[in-house]
Motif scaffolding. Structure first.
Motif, short mmCIF file in Angstrom:
data_model
loop_
_atom_site.label_atom_id
_atom_site.label_comp_id
_atom_site.label_asym_id
_atom_site.label_seq_id
_atom_site.Cartn_x
_atom_site.Cartn_y
_atom_site.Cartn_z
N PRO A 194 50.32 39.25 27.86
CA PRO A 194 49.48 40.24 27.25
C PRO A 194 48.16 40.56 28.12
O PRO A 194 47.47 39.45 29.10
CB PRO A 194 49.20 39.50 26.11
N LEU A 195 47.42 41.45 28.16
CA LEU A 195 46.21 41.91 28.76
C LEU A 195 44.93 41.11 28.11
O LEU A 195 43.65 41.56 28.41
CB LEU A 195 46.07 43.44 28.89
N VAL B 78 36.79 48.37 26.83
CA VAL B 78 37.81 48.18 25.52
C VAL B 78 37.41 49.06 24.20
O VAL B 78 36.29 48.10 23.63
CB VAL B 78 38.32 46.67 25.06
N PRO B 79 37.61 50.12 23.81
CA PRO B 79 37.18 50.72 22.74
C PRO B 79 37.17 49.81 21.42
O PRO B 79 38.12 49.15 21.10
CB PRO B 79 38.09 51.92 22.69
N GLY B 80 35.97 49.80 20.88
CA GLY B 80 36.01 49.07 19.63
C GLY B 80 35.81 47.30 19.67
O GLY B 80 35.76 46.55 18.70
N THR C 193 39.27 41.57 24.84
CA THR C 193 40.40 41.05 25.80
C THR C 193 39.96 40.01 26.79
O THR C 193 40.70 39.25 27.64
CB THR C 193 40.83 42.06 26.77
N GLY C 194 38.59 39.64 27.00
CA GLY C 194 37.91 38.72 27.62
C GLY C 194 37.98 39.00 29.15
O GLY C 194 37.76 38.35 29.95
N LEU D 261 41.63 32.24 26.98
CA LEU D 261 42.57 31.39 26.22
C LEU D 261 43.18 30.34 26.71
O LEU D 261 43.55 30.23 27.70
CB LEU D 261 43.76 32.56 26.07
N ALA D 262 43.51 29.55 25.69
CA ALA D 262 44.10 28.02 26.03
C ALA D 262 45.27 28.39 26.60
O ALA D 262 45.83 27.31 27.56
CB ALA D 262 44.05 27.33 24.72
#
Length: 120
Positions: free
Chosen positions: A31-32, A61-63, A80-81, A101-102
């Motif tokens: 995932p992005l 990233v909108p929102g 999305t980091g 993310l881990a």
């Protein structure tokens, strides 16, 4: 690897970085979402009495970053980091922290254990 602390990802819709990198380094099957950002309110200009919305204005990233009553808030479910907000934060002590993310691969190629730093 995409390391948002070094160079932010601008979230290109066609992900040219995947084809530009060595095969297997960045993968389309992931995932992005590489992490999540959060705001340290004690360092954030908007949260400490000044006016600032740079992070929300530049977020690709909108929102992902909403501004309410002049204060930015990151939507963890949308963020999305990518690190853009951290790279543009004008606060004297950067107010944005990006936590990977881990489950993202580490630089050594294996998934990170809890508490280890990671990058995509």
């Amino acid at each position: 690897m995409i390391e948002p602390h070094t160079t932010a990802c601008i979230m290109c819709p066609d992900t040219p970085c995947i084809t530009a990198c060595k095969p297997g380094v960045l993968r389309a099957d992931q995932p992005l979402k590489m992490g999540v950002a959060w705001i340290q309110t004690m360092a954030c200009l908007a949260h400490t009495g000044s006016f600032c919305t740079v992070c929300s204005e530049r977020c690709p990233v909108p929102g992902a970053i909403q501004v309410s009553a002049g204060k930015p808030r990151i939507r963890e479910d949308i963020c999305t980091g990518c690190g853009v907000c951290a790279s543009v934060c004008p606060a004297p002590s950067n107010a944005v922290v990006v936590m990977p993310l881990a489950d993202r691969p580490s630089l050594g190629g294996r998934p990170n254990l809890p508490g280890e730093a990671s990058a995509q």
